[in-house]
Design a protein around this motif. Structure first.
Motif, PDB file in Angstrom:
ATOM      1  N   LEU A   1      -3.065   0.248  -4.038  1.00 29.07           N
ATOM      2  CA  LEU A   1      -2.877  -1.029  -3.377  1.00 29.07           C
ATOM      3  C   LEU A   1      -2.615  -2.121  -4.407  1.00 29.07           C
ATOM      4  O   LEU A   1      -3.149  -2.066  -5.516  1.00 29.07           O
TER       5      LEU A   1
ATOM      6  N   ARG B   1       0.835  -1.190   0.000  1.00 31.66           N
ATOM      7  CA  ARG B   1       0.000   0.000   0.000  1.00 31.66           C
ATOM      8  C   ARG B   1       0.877   1.250   0.000  1.00 31.66           C
ATOM      9  O   ARG B   1       1.832   1.361   0.770  1.00 31.66           O
TER      10      ARG B   1
ATOM     11  N   SER C   1      -4.579   6.580  -2.254  1.00 29.81           N
ATOM     12  CA  SER C   1      -3.589   5.514  -2.091  1.00 29.81           C
ATOM     13  C   SER C   1      -3.762   4.481  -3.195  1.00 29.81           C
ATOM     14  O   SER C   1      -4.844   4.338  -3.769  1.00 29.81           O
TER      15      SER C   1
ATOM     16  N   ARG D   1     -13.144   2.473  -2.515  1.00 26.66           N
ATOM     17  CA  ARG D   1     -12.128   1.646  -3.174  1.00 26.66           C
ATOM     18  C   ARG D   1     -12.685   1.058  -4.468  1.00 26.66           C
ATOM     19  O   ARG D   1     -13.850   0.702  -4.555  1.00 26.66           O
TER      20      ARG D   1
END
Length: 285
Positions: free
Chosen positions: A280, A98, A278, A237
């Motif tokens: 991942l 991450r 972010s 997400r």
């Protein structure tokens, strides 16, 4: 004289308006008043009855054009039997990489939310940890079926307790039959993460994902000692399945984390105080 008259008129209007906003315990509680404040723009007054009339399912104050909205994180509920569903092929343990790619707004609030939700070390570091996906048993009541390429599959869910324990190296409490509440111990102080709103995108050829609004309850710390404070954080997400350079299966994801001001349990969800993005990457363990 005209200017003086205008000033007197404005003063009388202001005094009357303030008086109309006065709150008594016999009429309505403080939280309802805060809903009214968060749901109005300057110079637009809405009575407590009007605010309650605007309140929708799950404690949401519906947005009205030109007025705005708030979300009562103390009383909102998600739909029973629902959790984020991941592809059946993701069952098992995965290694996660991450990386925080950007922070906008109040970086302090962004980092605090990131830490409360599991972040460790520095936001500038690459974070590595393990996570686990499990197929919920039928006794859990979780609806996990989805259709892909005309076939019906039994999807899996994230073991949130396993993941937070891996990231924070702490004790955690979470159950697949009650996926909306996660509790873990942080430096001798308890942190509770409760999902108060959820939207799910089931697995398809285009990908899958979710949007969840959390009520995070933790110690205020400092001079406030063990007093509890509630924060509102939304995490969105989006995932896609792919292959790496060696042909191994991987899952790539993008995350947007937003924080909001909370006043008496009502979050101003239209105006985030910070936004953190972010990336991942999941690899099978």
């Amino acid at each position: 004289m005209k200017r003086l008259s205008a000033i007197i008129t404005l003063s009388l209007w202001y005094t009357s308006s303030v008086h109309s906003l006065s709150i008594s315990s016999s009429s309505f509680d403080r939280r309802q008043a805060i809903k009214g404040i968060l749901s109005t723009s300057t110079g637009v007054l809405i009575s407590s009855d009007s605010v309650l009339a605007l309140e929708g399912k799950g404690g949401t104050v519906t947005r009205v054009e030109g007025i705005g909205g708030g979300f009562d994180i103390t009383s909102s509920k998600t739909e029973p039997g629902k959790d984020v569903i991941y592809p059946a092929s993701m069952a098992g343990i995965w290694n996660v990489r991450r990386v925080v790619t950007s922070i906008e707004g109040d970086s302090g609030q962004a980092e605090l939310a990131w830490r409360n939700l599991g972040g460790t070390g520095s936001v500038k570091d690459i974070e590595s940890f393990q996570t686990q996906f499990i197929v919920p048993p039928s006794s859990s009541g979780i609806e996990n079926q989805y259709v892909f390429d005309g076939e019906t599959f039994q999807g899996c869910v994230l073991d949130r307790g396993f993941e937070i324990a891996s990231r924070k190296q702490c004790k955690s409490t979470w159950g697949v039959d009650n996926p909306d509440v996660l509790i873990y111990d942080k430096d001798g102080s308890e942190v509770e993460i409760a999902v108060v709103q959820r939207k799910i995108e089931l697995p398809s050829e285009k990908g899958f994902g979710y949007s969840e609004l959390y009520r995070v309850t933790s110690s205020a710390g400092g001079i406030f000692g063990d007093s509890k404070v509630q924060r509102a954080v939304k995490v969105q997400r989006r995932y896609r399945r792919a292959l790496d350079e060696n042909g191994n299966r991987i899952v790539e994801g993008l995350e947007i984390q937003k924080t909001f001001r909370v006043l008496d349990g009502v979050a101003g969800i239209e105006m985030p105080t910070s936004t953190m993005k972010s990336s991942l990457k999941f690899r099978e363990s």
